[in-house]
Design an enzyme around this catalytic site. Structure first.
Site, short mmCIF file in Angstrom:
data_model
loop_
_atom_site.label_atom_id
_atom_site.label_comp_id
_atom_site.label_asym_id
_atom_site.label_seq_id
_atom_site.Cartn_x
_atom_site.Cartn_y
_atom_site.Cartn_z
N ASP A 509 0.82 -1.03 -0.05
CA ASP A 509 0.04 0.00 0.08
C ASP A 509 0.96 1.31 0.13
O ASP A 509 2.07 1.12 0.17
CB ASP A 509 -0.85 -0.12 1.04
CG ASP A 509 -1.92 1.08 1.23
OD1 ASP A 509 -2.31 1.61 0.19
OD2 ASP A 509 -2.66 1.15 2.26
N GLU A 512 2.69 5.14 -4.04
CA GLU A 512 2.70 6.18 -4.96
C GLU A 512 4.17 6.77 -5.28
O GLU A 512 4.30 7.08 -6.40
CB GLU A 512 1.55 7.10 -4.76
CG GLU A 512 0.23 6.69 -5.10
CD GLU A 512 -0.40 5.78 -3.81
OE1 GLU A 512 -0.92 4.90 -4.01
OE2 GLU A 512 0.29 5.96 -2.57
#
Length: 925
Positions: A509, A512
């Site tokens: 997770d 980005e």
């Protein structure tokens, strides 16, 4: 300077480039007439534009300024390509004309929307000229020269054009600096050895101004025409535009949107960003690929292999503009001609997805906020108590000590025992990992940071020091996954943790990468990496908004170039580590993704909300990722944020049972939403739909095999199977599994029916075998709260199995083959079977593969490849839907067998007792 227009093949500035012996291009084809002008249309456009502008000026009392030059009035509104795309700037006539562009104010758009650009390119705006073009073994190489500077700094005067006719259905066009090397995406792509012999496309060039004109030979349809606006290639601003042959465009992720994009002045930004899925925002991943349906049902796709911050501007011409701030223009065009083939051809370039372990296709359960391993264990026991299928239990970040990776909180001290218990019951365990590594502990107290620092494995600032941001554990450093040494360090960390908690898969997770600060604890340095001459329309108006500085230094390049690859590179490192640790197929779910991600991980659609609209948006989300080559995809069932309702969660569990990746996940401090938390009626409905999923696992697993082998989609838009039916082109409230199973979920509250589109043909109710004959129409279906509508397409054979509460139990149960006869009484299907978790079973030949055929009232099972695994399973039942009349007898391998026949034309033969490894035939007379 020449005008921007489509060129007829007889135009003196057009260059014809085709294989020898190719079919001649249609002469005078209407689609190759000038792009928005023609004798009548030109006069009409001029008159309409002039009159409109004159009327506006009269009404405005002159505030619109002087009349624009005639050349500007020639450009219809829908064909105005934006010359001043900067956001947060009020574009004045002075600013616009300083760029040499046309300025015509038009009525302002509705709030939150973008309208017709006021500043746009005139027909004679300077561009590149194609100075030379030479043949090569694979295609050709050309030189492009710009004689007049454009308006962004460090304009590149000379460009190299490389064209490769890679296959008959794939064209590769690359434009880069002719003199100096530039950053290119470090992605392994196929290298062809010879030129395509019979391409189904024809390629032409405009010399001055330079432009690419690509046609489909069979229809003459113009797929690309880049002469509609100037090519700009500066160091940090690359822009190329094209006309489109239709308005039916899909892809360009990751965004929350309908499956079919609107071309009404819409800009889609590609820059990985941690933000809850919201319309118009750039989300977690970047996928610069689109698929477009052409008139008549053909399809093509375009992939721009570029990882820099990018935006794609769509306009109603129809037209499209690629706008990126680094790298090169590296295009692959896929000619299909049908949409399934386009996606297969795309994956031939980026790589086919990995074959998941069978347990990955079971039901997954998670929440943030279990609080302890004992509470987690209680949920597992409750699911078993109610005999609700569950294969995998997950934990979110609360299992960690202080949210630090590779640690265990004291409340989760019994986690090793829980994992042992899961394994004893044929279940699996997955936990979350974030890339941010805590940097605040005393030296010697946290090995992951100390060792990463010692080996210089983190992203660095321009001063050569680790860039420090902030994530869940507080101040953090970020591993540089572009560095192979980081992969080894990541493996060692995982090995240490696995020795205590033998996990089965990983959830990566926040990759980005997410940062609770903008840039770093010290901000970002001045310079054109963090403050480029042009910033695409990213959320936060800055490349460093809620991520690290673009100037951060990595092994391969600067973060400016590698940002969109961070999740892919972490997934690659994680997959490699799992193979080393477990020796079995890796299971990984990643939030951030980039093309080729399917080779290493699946994806979930992020932090959605417990709302009905979020449930709807999950369908275009999962279908878009099918286009992107990531078939293992799903959304958080029942919603992550907020509290769900029993009705919403029941409907969502029904839909989610048909996500390829099915996980119910919930945030902390909200009421529980696992199936055991609801009333007996809701709990039973959820259990029943999960049992339906588990019964279909042989079919679903085979679909994943076909995805791994040749790039087929698993969850599939209806128009993929019915491309000639225009009514399917905008459908995104239903979907197919493969070519055979139609899923029509309820997406609204308070209803007991659902209206769905049923394509032309005969469809059979999965549960009863009753038939529906459709001419291609919307049909109202009964849908009480406990029912999900599922229909089998005629001509299909679905392998199913008696469901158990885990995939392990299910795989030992007998098979039932469901035959859905076509109007010609034929059917076809297949089954892939292996041990469900070993590496490369197909590649090593350790699998079984059967094909099922029906013709002339004879069902045949043919074993094309066999392995010992198939001897453990029997085919017990054959159900044949659509048998027109009561048979007099049924023969199994020539021996008469008892059977049942119902009034709804369903023939069932039970107690077959046939080993899966044996071929057989069954005839009804």
């Amino acid at each position: 300077m020449k005008s921007y227009q489509k060129l007829t093949t007889t135009h003196p500035a057009a260059c014809r480039v085709e294989e020898e012996g190719a079919a001649p291009m249609p002469s005078g084809h209407g689609k190759l007439a000038p792009w928005w002008v023609g004798s009548g249309l030109l006069v009409a456009a001029v008159l309409l534009s002039t009159i409109t502008v004159w009327v506006l000026r009269q009404v405005s009392g002159g505030w619109l300024g002087p009349m624009p030059p005639p050349k500007c009035l020639l450009v219809p509104e829908s064909h105005r390509f934006d010359c001043y795309p900067e956001r947060r700037v009020v574009v004045t006539q002075e600013l616009c004309e300083s760029r040499g562009c046309c300025f015509i104010q038009s009525s302002p758009p509705a709030q939150g929307k973008h309208g017709v650009p006021w500043c746009f390119y005139p027909p004679d705006f300077p561009s590149y000229t194609l100075e030379s073009l030479n043949q090569t073994a694979l295609g050709m190489v050309g030189l492009l020269v710009r004689r007049e500077k454009a308006y962004y700094p460090r304009d590149i005067e000379k460009l190299r054009l490389d064209v490769e006719f890679e296959t008959d259905t794939r064209l590769h066009i690359k434009i880069t600096d002719a003199a100096n090397p530039r950053y290119e995406v470090p992605l392994d792509v196929p290298r062809v050895m010879k030129r395509a012999e019979n391409p189904i496309y024809s390629l032409n060039f405009s010399w001055d101004p330079f432009g690419v004109l690509l046609q489909r030979k069979a229809t003459g349809t113009v797929l690309l025409n880049t002469t509609v606006a100037p090519l700009i290639f500066a160091d940090q601003f690359l822009q190329i535009s094209t006309s489109l042959p239709s308005k039916f465009l899909y892809g360009l992720g990751e965004h929350r949107d309908s499956l079919l994009h609107s071309l009404d002045w819409k800009t889609l930004t590609l820059w990985a960003r941690d933000v809850s899925p919201t319309e118009s925002f750039n989300l977690y991943g970047a996928h610069p690929f689109y698929l477009l349906m052409e008139e008549g049902g053909n399809a093509h796709g375009v992939f721009l292999l570029n990882s820099n911050a990018m935006e794609v501007a769509l306009q109603p011409a129809p037209g499209l503009t690629w706008r990126t701030i680094g790298g090169v223009l590296d295009f692959y065009i896929f000619l299909g001609p049908d949409p399934n083939m386009v996606i297969q051809q795309y994956q031939q370039v980026i790589g086919f997805p990995a074959m998941p372990p069978i347990w990955a296709l079971g039901f997954h359960l998670c929440r943030w906020g279990y609080g302890s391993s004992n509470e987690t264990w209680q949920i597992v026991r409750a699911m078993r108590n109610y005999q609700i299928p569950q294969d995998v239990q997950w934990n979110d970040i609360d299992y960690m000590d202080g949210y630090r990776d590779f640690t265990l909180d004291s409340q989760f001290a019994s986690l090793p025992s829980l994992v042992e218990d899961l394994h004893k019951h044929g279940q699996r365990y997955v936990m979350i990992l974030d890339p941010g590594i805590s940097s605040t502990g005393p030296h010697g107290s946290y090995w992951p940071f100390d060792e990463g620092l010692r080996r210089n494995l983190f992203l660095n600032t321009t001063k050569g020091q680790p860039l420090i941001g902030q994530v869940w554990p507080g101040f953090t450093a970020f591993p540089d996954f572009s560095n192979p040494d980081t992969h080894q360090w990541w493996l060692e960390n995982l090995q240490h943790f696995y020795a205590h908690v033998p996990f089965d898969g990983l959830w990566i997770d926040m990759n980005e990468p997410s940062n609770f600060m903008d840039g770093s604890e010290d901000g970002c340095p001045p310079g054109e990496l963090d403050s480029p001459p042009y910033t695409p329309a990213v959320l936060g108006d800055s490349l460093s908004a809620k991520t690290v500085c673009a100037s951060a230094e990595q092994k391969v390049s600067v973060h400016y170039n590698l940002h969109n690859l961070y999740g892919l590179m972490e997934a690659k490192a994680t997959a490699s580590a799992l193979v080393t640790i477990r020796g079995k197929r890796p299971f990984i779910i990643s939030r951030s993704t980039f093309p080729s991600q399917g080779r290493y991980s699946g994806h979930w659609l992020g932090d959605n909300q417990s709302q009905w609209k979020d449930m709807y948006y999950s369908i275009p989300g999962l279908l878009s990722f099918s286009l992107f080559g990531i078939p293992l995809v799903g959304a958080d069932i029942c919603g992550f944020s907020g509290s769900t309702s029993e009705e919403l969660c029941t409907r969502w569990m029904q839909l989610g049972a048909f996500y390829p990746f099915a996980r119910n996940h919930n945030t902390q401090n909200e009421k529980a939403q696992d199936p055991t938390a609801f009333s007996p009626a809701a709990r039973t409905a959820m259990k029943d739909v999960l049992l339906t999923r588990y019964s279909l696992l042989p079919f679903l697993y085979t679909l994943f095999h076909r995805a791994h082998l040749q790039g087929d989609t698993v969850a599939r838009p209806l128009f993929f199977e019915f491309p000639w039916d225009v009514a399917t082109w905008d459908l995104d409230r239903q979907f197919l599994w493969g070519r055979s199973l139609l899923v029509t979920p309820v997406l609204e509250p308070g209803v007991d029916s659902v209206t769905g589109y049923v394509p032309q043909g005969t469809w059979y109710d999965l549960y009863t075998g009753s038939s529906v004959n459709s001419s291609g129409e919307m049909l109202k279906m009964s849908a009480p709260l406990e029912h999900l509508n599922l229909h089998i397409r005629e001509g299909s054979v679905l392998p199913t199995q008696k469901p158990g509460t885990t995939t392990e139990v299910t795989r030992g149960n007998p098979l039932r083959l469901i035959v859905a006869l076509s109007s010609h009484a034929t059917a076809w299907g297949d089954l892939f079977w292996d041990d469900g978790e070993s590496l490369d079973t197909f590649e090593k030949g350790n699998y079984s593969y059967m094909v099922f055929n029906v013709t002339q009232n004879i069902f045949t099972s043919t074993v094309l490849h066999a392995s010992p695994e198939a001897t453990k399973v029997t085919i017990d039942t054959l159900s044949i839907f659509g048998v027109q009349k009561l048979p007099s007898k049924v023969l199994l391998n020539g021996q008469e067998k008892p059977f049942s026949y119902l009034d709804n034309q369903v023939l069932t033969v039970s107690d077959l007792g046939m080993s899966l490894s044996q071929g057989f035939s069954l005839q009804w007379l």
